[in-house]
Design an enzyme around this catalytic site. Structure first.
Site, PDB file in Angstrom:
ATOM      1  N   LEU A 293       0.724  -1.030   0.011  1.00 22.01           N
ATOM      2  CA  LEU A 293       0.465  -0.150  -0.116  1.00 22.01           C
ATOM      3  C   LEU A 293       0.642   1.583   0.246  1.00 22.01           C
ATOM      4  O   LEU A 293       1.835   1.254   1.133  1.00 22.01           O
ATOM      5  CB  LEU A 293      -0.935  -0.114   0.864  1.00 22.01           C
ATOM      6  N   ASP A 294       1.209   2.115  -1.142  1.00 25.56           N
ATOM      7  CA  ASP A 294       1.315   3.263  -1.320  1.00 25.56           C
ATOM      8  C   ASP A 294       1.639   4.352  -0.129  1.00 25.56           C
ATOM      9  O   ASP A 294       0.882   3.879   0.502  1.00 25.56           O
ATOM     10  CB  ASP A 294       0.969   4.053  -2.106  1.00 25.56           C
ATOM     11  N   ARG A 295       2.324   4.545  -0.026  1.00 26.51           N
ATOM     12  CA  ARG A 295       2.211   5.489   1.363  1.00 26.51           C
ATOM     13  C   ARG A 295       1.865   6.851   1.484  1.00 26.51           C
ATOM     14  O   ARG A 295       1.473   6.705   2.706  1.00 26.51           O
ATOM     15  CB  ARG A 295       4.394   6.689   1.011  1.00 26.51           C
TER      16      ARG A 295
END
Length: 262
Positions: A53-55
């Site tokens: 899950l992208d930052r």
């Protein structure tokens, strides 16, 4: 403290705050807050990652409590057996439903991938989208006297890096707050006029088979305060009642498909 959405003896799901890294990385040496370490200290148990899950993305992050369960969950993700639903706020009016079938070339990091081999051929990437609401506000953020935004439901069929952000940009409706593929003027305008920084992309729902019991799991992640504020400013309260945490009456005089405020 992280918000725990689901937990049993085999796995745990949390509502990842926007801006948090999942784990330590040498690319962000100055960061001190990470989901894995925070959750480990919170529940007193080691955790294993099973998907990304992208930052800047908020929402559901699923982790295993053993290496065997992590392996089983990872296989479900790799075989596209996990149904994921995201919500996003994008630039402009996107009023229909559809599917983006647009292959994506691999995005390489300038530092981490600087020694990588030649770029691979584009990989198949498919995203289903559904328009939930739209709004026009009297703010000249761009070259027009008003600005338009749409609330979208996104369901990725594949899992390419930054797929949702790149597909929305491909449709010329970039996600608000996307600093790589988005509209810089719109991003700044939303921060300035609505005090809403960051990427407006939320991993809101996940459905999968329990890796041990086989039972169907459906997990939902409520929206954070940024989202709550912006959907209130745009008159979208009640569109996503399960994610808002409060049941709202349906807006009177509106059809079930779109809300357009002029």
């Amino acid at each position: 403290m992280l918000e725990i959405l689901y937990q049993d003896s085999h796995l745990v799901a949390v509502n990842k705050p926007a801006g948090w890294l999942v784990h330590r990385t040498w690319l962000d040496r100055h960061e001190t807050v990470f989901v894995m370490q925070t959750l480990r200290d919170q529940i007193g148990q080691h955790v294993f990652t099973v998907h990304r899950l992208d930052r800047p993305t908020s929402g559901i992050l699923l982790m295993a409590l053993s290496s065997d369960v992590a392996r089983s969950l990872s296989q479900q993700f790799e075989q596209h057996q996990v149904a994921k639903t995201y919500h996003a706020i994008v630039r402009g009016y996107l009023l229909d439903d559809g599917t983006v079938d647009y292959a994506l070339t691999e995005e390489l990091d300038k530092i981490a991938d600087k020694f990588s081999s030649a770029q691979k051929a584009p990989q198949p990437a498919i995203t289903h989208y559904r328009a939930l609401a739209s709004v026009e506000v009297p703010l000249p953020i761009g070259r027009y006297p008003t600005s338009r935004f749409s609330l979208m439901e996104l369901q990725p069929q594949t899992g390419r890096k930054h797929q949702l952000r790149r597909h929305m940009s491909h449709l010329r409706h970039p996600i608000i707050g996307d600093t790589t593929h988005g509209d810089l003027k719109q991003n700044r305008g939303v921060v300035e006029h609505f005090s809403c920084p960051g990427l407006m992309l939320h991993a809101s729902q996940m459905q999968l088979s329990h890796p041990v019991t086989g039972e169907h799991l459906s997990i939902t992640a409520p929206l954070d305060s940024r989202w709550q504020g912006l959907i209130g400013d745009f008159g979208w309260k009640g569109i996503l009642p399960a994610l808002e945490g409060v049941e709202f009456a349906s807006p009177s005089g509106q059809d079930s498909g779109q809300i357009v405020i002029r």
